[in-house]
Design a protein around this motif. Sequence first.
Motif, PDB file in Angstrom:
ATOM      1  N   PRO A   1     -22.631 -28.653  28.679  1.00  0.00           N
ATOM      2  CA  PRO A   1     -22.125 -29.279  27.460  1.00  0.00           C
ATOM      3  C   PRO A   1     -23.189 -30.111  26.739  1.00  0.00           C
ATOM      4  CG  PRO A   1     -21.312 -30.425  29.392  1.00  0.00           C
ATOM      5  CD  PRO A   1     -21.973 -29.172  29.896  1.00  0.00           C
ATOM      6  N   TRP A   2     -24.201 -30.582  27.458  1.00  0.00           N
ATOM      7  CA  TRP A   2     -25.269 -31.360  26.814  1.00  0.00           C
ATOM      8  C   TRP A   2     -26.033 -30.499  25.814  1.00  0.00           C
ATOM      9  CZ3 TRP A   2     -24.214 -31.630  32.066  1.00  0.00           C
ATOM     10  CH2 TRP A   2     -23.681 -32.853  32.506  1.00  0.00           C
ATOM     11  N   ALA A   3     -26.247 -29.231  26.143  1.00  0.00           N
ATOM     12  CA  ALA A   3     -26.924 -28.326  25.219  1.00  0.00           C
ATOM     13  C   ALA A   3     -26.072 -28.069  23.975  1.00  0.00           C
ATOM     14  CB  ALA A   3     -27.262 -27.003  25.912  1.00  0.00           C
ATOM     15  N   SER A   4     -24.763 -27.955  24.162  1.00  0.00           N
ATOM     16  CA  SER A   4     -23.879 -27.747  23.016  1.00  0.00           C
ATOM     17  C   SER A   4     -23.920 -28.935  22.063  1.00  0.00           C
ATOM     18  CB  SER A   4     -22.440 -27.514  23.496  1.00  0.00           C
ATOM     19  OG  SER A   4     -22.322 -26.307  24.216  1.00  0.00           O
ATOM     20  N   VAL A   5     -23.889 -30.142  22.629  1.00  0.00           N
ATOM     21  CA  VAL A   5     -23.930 -31.338  21.794  1.00  0.00           C
ATOM     22  C   VAL A   5     -25.281 -31.448  21.083  1.00  0.00           C
ATOM     23  CG1 VAL A   5     -23.823 -33.864  21.798  1.00  0.00           C
ATOM     24  CG2 VAL A   5     -22.221 -32.540  23.191  1.00  0.00           C
ATOM     25  N   ALA A   6     -26.357 -31.097  21.773  1.00  0.00           N
ATOM     26  CA  ALA A   6     -27.682 -31.137  21.148  1.00  0.00           C
ATOM     27  C   ALA A   6     -27.770 -30.144  19.991  1.00  0.00           C
ATOM     28  CB  ALA A   6     -28.757 -30.827  22.189  1.00  0.00           C
ATOM     29  N   ARG A   7     -27.154 -28.968  20.141  1.00  0.00           N
ATOM     30  CA  ARG A   7     -27.163 -27.976  19.047  1.00  0.00           C
ATOM     31  C   ARG A   7     -26.408 -28.513  17.842  1.00  0.00           C
ATOM     32  NH1 ARG A   7     -27.806 -25.737  15.259  1.00  0.00           N
ATOM     33  NH2 ARG A   7     -27.560 -23.522  14.708  1.00  0.00           N
ATOM     34  N   LEU A   8     -25.284 -29.149  18.066  1.00  0.00           N
ATOM     35  CA  LEU A   8     -24.532 -29.751  16.966  1.00  0.00           C
ATOM     36  C   LEU A   8     -25.333 -30.888  16.322  1.00  0.00           C
ATOM     37  CD1 LEU A   8     -21.092 -29.855  18.786  1.00  0.00           C
ATOM     38  CD2 LEU A   8     -21.643 -28.404  16.818  1.00  0.00           C
ATOM     39  N   ARG A   9     -26.007 -31.670  17.154  1.00  0.00           N
ATOM     40  CA  ARG A   9     -26.859 -32.757  16.633  1.00  0.00           C
ATOM     41  C   ARG A   9     -27.945 -32.202  15.729  1.00  0.00           C
ATOM     42  NH1 ARG A   9     -30.411 -34.368  21.131  1.00  0.00           N
ATOM     43  NH2 ARG A   9     -31.493 -32.522  20.341  1.00  0.00           N
ATOM     44  N   ASP A  10     -28.613 -31.137  16.174  1.00  0.00           N
ATOM     45  CA  ASP A  10     -29.753 -30.611  15.434  1.00  0.00           C
ATOM     46  C   ASP A  10     -29.351 -29.998  14.095  1.00  0.00           C
ATOM     47  OD1 ASP A  10     -31.332 -31.424  17.511  1.00  0.00           O
ATOM     48  OD2 ASP A  10     -31.544 -29.426  18.414  1.00  0.00           O
ATOM     49  N   GLU A  11     -28.094 -29.626  13.957  1.00  0.00           N
ATOM     50  CA  GLU A  11     -27.633 -29.066  12.681  1.00  0.00           C
ATOM     51  C   GLU A  11     -27.491 -30.151  11.625  1.00  0.00           C
ATOM     52  OE1 GLU A  11     -26.453 -25.639  10.428  1.00  0.00           O
ATOM     53  OE2 GLU A  11     -27.415 -25.884  12.387  1.00  0.00           O
ATOM     54  N   GLY A  12     -27.295 -31.383  12.052  1.00  0.00           N
ATOM     55  CA  GLY A  12     -27.056 -32.475  11.109  1.00  0.00           C
ATOM     56  C   GLY A  12     -28.346 -33.134  10.642  1.00  0.00           C
ATOM     57  N   VAL A  13     -28.268 -33.803   9.511  1.00  0.00           N
ATOM     58  CA  VAL A  13     -29.411 -34.545   8.978  1.00  0.00           C
ATOM     59  C   VAL A  13     -29.392 -35.955   9.550  1.00  0.00           C
ATOM     60  CG1 VAL A  13     -29.429 -33.188   6.862  1.00  0.00           C
ATOM     61  CG2 VAL A  13     -28.088 -35.300   6.951  1.00  0.00           C
ATOM     62  N   PRO A  14     -30.523 -36.675   9.469  1.00  0.00           N
ATOM     63  CA  PRO A  14     -30.501 -38.088   9.872  1.00  0.00           C
ATOM     64  C   PRO A  14     -29.402 -38.852   9.147  1.00  0.00           C
ATOM     65  CG  PRO A  14     -32.754 -37.344   9.574  1.00  0.00           C
ATOM     66  CD  PRO A  14     -31.877 -36.217   9.106  1.00  0.00           C
ATOM     67  N   GLY A  15     -28.730 -39.720   9.888  1.00  0.00           N
ATOM     68  CA  GLY A  15     -27.581 -40.433   9.333  1.00  0.00           C
ATOM     69  C   GLY A  15     -26.260 -39.798   9.687  1.00  0.00           C
ATOM     70  N   SER A  16     -26.313 -38.563  10.236  1.00  0.00           N
ATOM     71  CA  SER A  16     -25.093 -37.955  10.765  1.00  0.00           C
ATOM     72  C   SER A  16     -24.661 -38.717  12.010  1.00  0.00           C
ATOM     73  CB  SER A  16     -25.328 -36.481  11.095  1.00  0.00           C
ATOM     74  OG  SER A  16     -25.585 -35.725   9.917  1.00  0.00           O
ATOM     75  N   ALA A  17     -23.437 -38.480  12.456  1.00  0.00           N
ATOM     76  CA  ALA A  17     -22.877 -39.309  13.527  1.00  0.00           C
ATOM     77  C   ALA A  17     -22.227 -38.456  14.600  1.00  0.00           C
ATOM     78  CB  ALA A  17     -21.849 -40.287  12.959  1.00  0.00           C
ATOM     79  N   LEU A  18     -22.188 -39.033  15.795  1.00  0.00           N
ATOM     80  CA  LEU A  18     -21.441 -38.463  16.916  1.00  0.00           C
ATOM     81  C   LEU A  18     -20.440 -39.499  17.397  1.00  0.00           C
ATOM     82  CD1 LEU A  18     -20.971 -36.349  19.196  1.00  0.00           C
ATOM     83  CD2 LEU A  18     -22.768 -37.528  20.496  1.00  0.00           C
ATOM     84  N   VAL A  19     -19.173 -39.104  17.447  1.00  0.00           N
ATOM     85  CA  VAL A  19     -18.119 -39.928  18.047  1.00  0.00           C
ATOM     86  C   VAL A  19     -17.684 -39.205  19.316  1.00  0.00           C
ATOM     87  CG1 VAL A  19     -15.813 -40.909  17.794  1.00  0.00           C
ATOM     88  CG2 VAL A  19     -17.351 -40.798  15.813  1.00  0.00           C
ATOM     89  N   LEU A  20     -17.800 -39.872  20.446  1.00  0.00           N
ATOM     90  CA  LEU A  20     -17.528 -39.204  21.719  1.00  0.00           C
ATOM     91  C   LEU A  20     -16.740 -40.124  22.638  1.00  0.00           C
ATOM     92  CD1 LEU A  20     -19.943 -36.983  23.730  1.00  0.00           C
ATOM     93  CD2 LEU A  20     -18.847 -38.893  24.905  1.00  0.00           C
ATOM     94  N   SER A  21     -15.698 -39.565  23.247  1.00  0.00           N
ATOM     95  CA  SER A  21     -15.020 -40.255  24.340  1.00  0.00           C
ATOM     96  C   SER A  21     -14.899 -39.289  25.501  1.00  0.00           C
ATOM     97  CB  SER A  21     -13.639 -40.782  23.913  1.00  0.00           C
ATOM     98  OG  SER A  21     -12.702 -39.731  23.795  1.00  0.00           O
TER      99      SER A  21
END
Length: 271
Positions: free
Chosen positions: A172-192
């Motif tokens: 799942p860490w790779a999946s989250v990193a892929r989603l992160r890389d699609e976003g521009v700086p200033g994008s956000a992750l909300v995770l619980s």
Amino acid sequence: MASEAAPVGTESDQSRPNVARMYDYYLGGCHNFAPDRAAAEQVLSIFPDTPVAAQTNRHFLRRAVRHLATEVGIRQFLDIGAGLPTQGNVHEIVRECAPGSRVVYVDVDPVAVAYARQLLAGAPDTTVLRADVRRPDELLADPEVNRLIDFSEPVAVLLVAVLHFVRDAEDPWASVARLRDEGVPGSALVLSHLTLDGAPPVPAQAGRAVYQQSSAPLVPRTHADISRFFDGYDLVEPGLVWWGDWRPEPAPDGDRPGGVSHGYGGVGLRR
């Protein structure tokens, strides 16, 4: 009150407990079946405060979304693993504090998606699609995602109470990193994320055993393992903390505002 009929046009194994419908039951919802309620009651016999913890998690989601909409100015929200629609969901929150925001709900369960489509029909700037967080490339390429989400602008990715149903072997860490890389700086992750930090081992194992018979196994993780999901993000204060301790609001009865937490939550801004 419980529903015994799936939405028209869906196929669902109603004989097997479903984690989304069990969560709906914890929240007092009506979109669940007898096997879901039976499994949920087994969990409640082990951890009786689970409904309170589920509500604490939902309150964390609302505070995080409100913060991103009002304080950070984000107007796009991609809610992955959204589950069954519940009162006070993301589009309702942003409609109040940031009208015109766009929301995409994603879930892998066809019944959850069908219910959401029925209940959100006609909701402006909102859509629902079936996709899998474990296949982020497919998710990001979906036309419905790209109809509402412009990845050249900041977007908030919400992964609330979903990654503890993804095995380590599925990375799942790779999946989250892929989603992160699609976003521009200033994008956000909300995770619980659920944890067993501090939980007695015997009831913890009993609780996990219930989920082994459900639609997805339960994979609680430690604070250190959950922190890894925020690689590439700057954590918003107070960091990765118990759900109820993330910017709690005063309780109307004067009690401690945090509430019961079974996991950690945090908000990160992409560097």
